[in-house]
Motif scaffolding. Structure first.
Motif, PDB file in Angstrom:
ATOM      1  N   GLY A  55      -7.148  -0.713  -5.885  1.00  0.00           N
ATOM      2  CA  GLY A  55      -8.580  -0.920  -5.790  1.00  0.00           C
ATOM      3  C   GLY A  55      -9.271  -0.181  -4.658  1.00  0.00           C
ATOM      4  O   GLY A  55     -10.499  -0.217  -4.554  1.00  0.00           O
ATOM      5  N   LEU A  56      -8.507   0.472  -3.826  1.00  0.00           N
ATOM      6  CA  LEU A  56      -9.091   1.182  -2.686  1.00  0.00           C
ATOM      7  C   LEU A  56      -8.261   2.429  -2.422  1.00  0.00           C
ATOM      8  O   LEU A  56      -7.030   2.380  -2.470  1.00  0.00           O
ATOM      9  CB  LEU A  56      -9.097   0.270  -1.468  1.00  0.00           C
ATOM     10  CG  LEU A  56     -10.042   0.595  -0.315  1.00  0.00           C
ATOM     11  CD1 LEU A  56     -11.491   0.610  -0.793  1.00  0.00           C
ATOM     12  CD2 LEU A  56      -9.857  -0.409   0.810  1.00  0.00           C
ATOM     13  N   THR A  57      -8.938   3.521  -2.152  1.00  0.00           N
ATOM     14  CA  THR A  57      -8.249   4.765  -1.827  1.00  0.00           C
ATOM     15  C   THR A  57      -8.875   5.379  -0.578  1.00  0.00           C
ATOM     16  O   THR A  57     -10.012   5.065  -0.215  1.00  0.00           O
ATOM     17  CB  THR A  57      -8.312   5.785  -2.976  1.00  0.00           C
ATOM     18  OG1 THR A  57      -9.689   6.044  -3.298  1.00  0.00           O
ATOM     19  CG2 THR A  57      -7.601   5.268  -4.217  1.00  0.00           C
ATOM     20  N   TYR A  58      -8.124   6.264   0.033  1.00  0.00           N
ATOM     21  CA  TYR A  58      -8.583   6.909   1.269  1.00  0.00           C
ATOM     22  C   TYR A  58      -7.961   8.290   1.323  1.00  0.00           C
ATOM     23  O   TYR A  58      -6.779   8.449   1.001  1.00  0.00           O
ATOM     24  CB  TYR A  58      -8.150   6.060   2.473  1.00  0.00           C
ATOM     25  CG  TYR A  58      -8.667   6.535   3.796  1.00  0.00           C
ATOM     26  CD1 TYR A  58      -7.845   7.216   4.685  1.00  0.00           C
ATOM     27  CD2 TYR A  58      -9.978   6.291   4.185  1.00  0.00           C
ATOM     28  CE1 TYR A  58      -8.307   7.645   5.901  1.00  0.00           C
ATOM     29  CE2 TYR A  58     -10.453   6.715   5.401  1.00  0.00           C
ATOM     30  CZ  TYR A  58      -9.615   7.383   6.259  1.00  0.00           C
ATOM     31  OH  TYR A  58     -10.081   7.807   7.475  1.00  0.00           O
ATOM     32  N   ILE A  75      -3.431   4.579  -1.024  1.00  0.00           N
ATOM     33  CA  ILE A  75      -3.957   3.703  -2.069  1.00  0.00           C
ATOM     34  C   ILE A  75      -3.504   2.278  -1.784  1.00  0.00           C
ATOM     35  O   ILE A  75      -2.359   2.040  -1.392  1.00  0.00           O
ATOM     36  CB  ILE A  75      -3.521   4.180  -3.468  1.00  0.00           C
ATOM     37  CG1 ILE A  75      -4.222   3.375  -4.565  1.00  0.00           C
ATOM     38  CG2 ILE A  75      -1.999   4.136  -3.623  1.00  0.00           C
ATOM     39  CD1 ILE A  75      -4.106   4.012  -5.943  1.00  0.00           C
ATOM     40  N   ARG A  76      -4.424   1.337  -1.962  1.00  0.00           N
ATOM     41  CA  ARG A  76      -4.102  -0.054  -1.712  1.00  0.00           C
ATOM     42  C   ARG A  76      -3.127  -0.575  -2.748  1.00  0.00           C
ATOM     43  O   ARG A  76      -3.003  -0.024  -3.840  1.00  0.00           O
ATOM     44  CB  ARG A  76      -5.382  -0.891  -1.716  1.00  0.00           C
ATOM     45  CG  ARG A  76      -5.264  -2.230  -1.014  1.00  0.00           C
ATOM     46  CD  ARG A  76      -6.589  -2.910  -0.881  1.00  0.00           C
ATOM     47  NE  ARG A  76      -7.174  -3.261  -2.185  1.00  0.00           N
ATOM     48  CZ  ARG A  76      -8.362  -3.832  -2.329  1.00  0.00           C
ATOM     49  NH1 ARG A  76      -9.111  -4.088  -1.261  1.00  0.00           N
ATOM     50  NH2 ARG A  76      -8.818  -4.132  -3.529  1.00  0.00           N
ATOM     51  N   ASP A  90       0.866  -1.170   0.000  1.00  0.00           N
ATOM     52  CA  ASP A  90       0.000   0.000   0.000  1.00  0.00           C
ATOM     53  C   ASP A  90       0.910   1.229   0.000  1.00  0.00           C
ATOM     54  O   ASP A  90       2.062   1.169   0.445  1.00  0.00           O
ATOM     55  CB  ASP A  90      -0.880   0.032   1.245  1.00  0.00           C
ATOM     56  CG  ASP A  90      -1.813  -1.163   1.335  1.00  0.00           C
ATOM     57  OD1 ASP A  90      -2.240  -1.482   2.459  1.00  0.00           O
ATOM     58  OD2 ASP A  90      -2.105  -1.788   0.293  1.00  0.00           O
ATOM     59  N   TRP A 128      -5.713  -1.170   7.056  1.00  0.00           N
ATOM     60  CA  TRP A 128      -6.148  -0.209   6.041  1.00  0.00           C
ATOM     61  C   TRP A 128      -6.954   0.917   6.697  1.00  0.00           C
ATOM     62  O   TRP A 128      -7.906   0.663   7.400  1.00  0.00           O
ATOM     63  CB  TRP A 128      -6.989  -0.868   4.961  1.00  0.00           C
ATOM     64  CG  TRP A 128      -7.457   0.151   3.992  1.00  0.00           C
ATOM     65  CD1 TRP A 128      -8.684   0.745   3.935  1.00  0.00           C
ATOM     66  CD2 TRP A 128      -6.660   0.796   2.981  1.00  0.00           C
ATOM     67  NE1 TRP A 128      -8.699   1.707   2.957  1.00  0.00           N
ATOM     68  CE2 TRP A 128      -7.483   1.763   2.365  1.00  0.00           C
ATOM     69  CE3 TRP A 128      -5.339   0.657   2.565  1.00  0.00           C
ATOM     70  CZ2 TRP A 128      -7.013   2.561   1.320  1.00  0.00           C
ATOM     71  CZ3 TRP A 128      -4.894   1.451   1.539  1.00  0.00           C
ATOM     72  CH2 TRP A 128      -5.720   2.390   0.937  1.00  0.00           C
TER      73      TRP A 128
END
Length: 122
Positions: free
Chosen positions: A55-58, A50-51, A32, A104
């Motif tokens: 596929g995943l963000t924050y 970001i993963r 990540d 995460w």
């Protein structure tokens, strides 16, 4: 993992910049990644993560809707697209690689790049 951040500069308020974080060494695509920033006299603060697979963000609330984090694992590079920049975005921006299995968004960053200065003039 060695990280090299670039793309900072001077921009007027309302403008845009794209930061890049190029990685070398171990397989960066397994990590990540995140961006942080630190203004003079302030603590380093989280910006975006970001993963490993993209596929995943924050995002932090302060940049949500204005900044976009992305990555290209084929190029071992993570990006931070910054739009609608404000004077309060002025900071040194750092990229990091999250420690594996630290949750995460990553609770611990194991590798850091040198910073790149972003200055937003009002």
């Amino acid at each position: 993992v060695q990280l090299q951040a670039s793309g900072g500069g001077l921009v007027q308020a309302g403008g845009s910049l794209r930061l890049s974080c190029a990685a070398s060494g171990r397989t960066f695509s397994s990590y990540d990644a995140g961006w942080f920033r630190q203004a003079p006299g302030k603590e380093r603060e989280f910006v975006a993560a970001i993963r490993w697979d993209g596929g995943l963000t924050y995002y932090s609330d302060s940049v949500k809707g204005r900044f976009t984090i992305s990555r290209d694992n084929a190029k071992n590079t993570v990006y931070l697209e910054m739009n609608s920049l404000k004077s309060e975005d002025t900071s040194v921006y750092y990229c990091g690689a999250g420690r594996v299995n630290s949750g995460w968004p990553p609770a611990v960053y194991e590798y850091w790049g040198q910073g790149t200065q972003v200055t937003v003039s009002s």
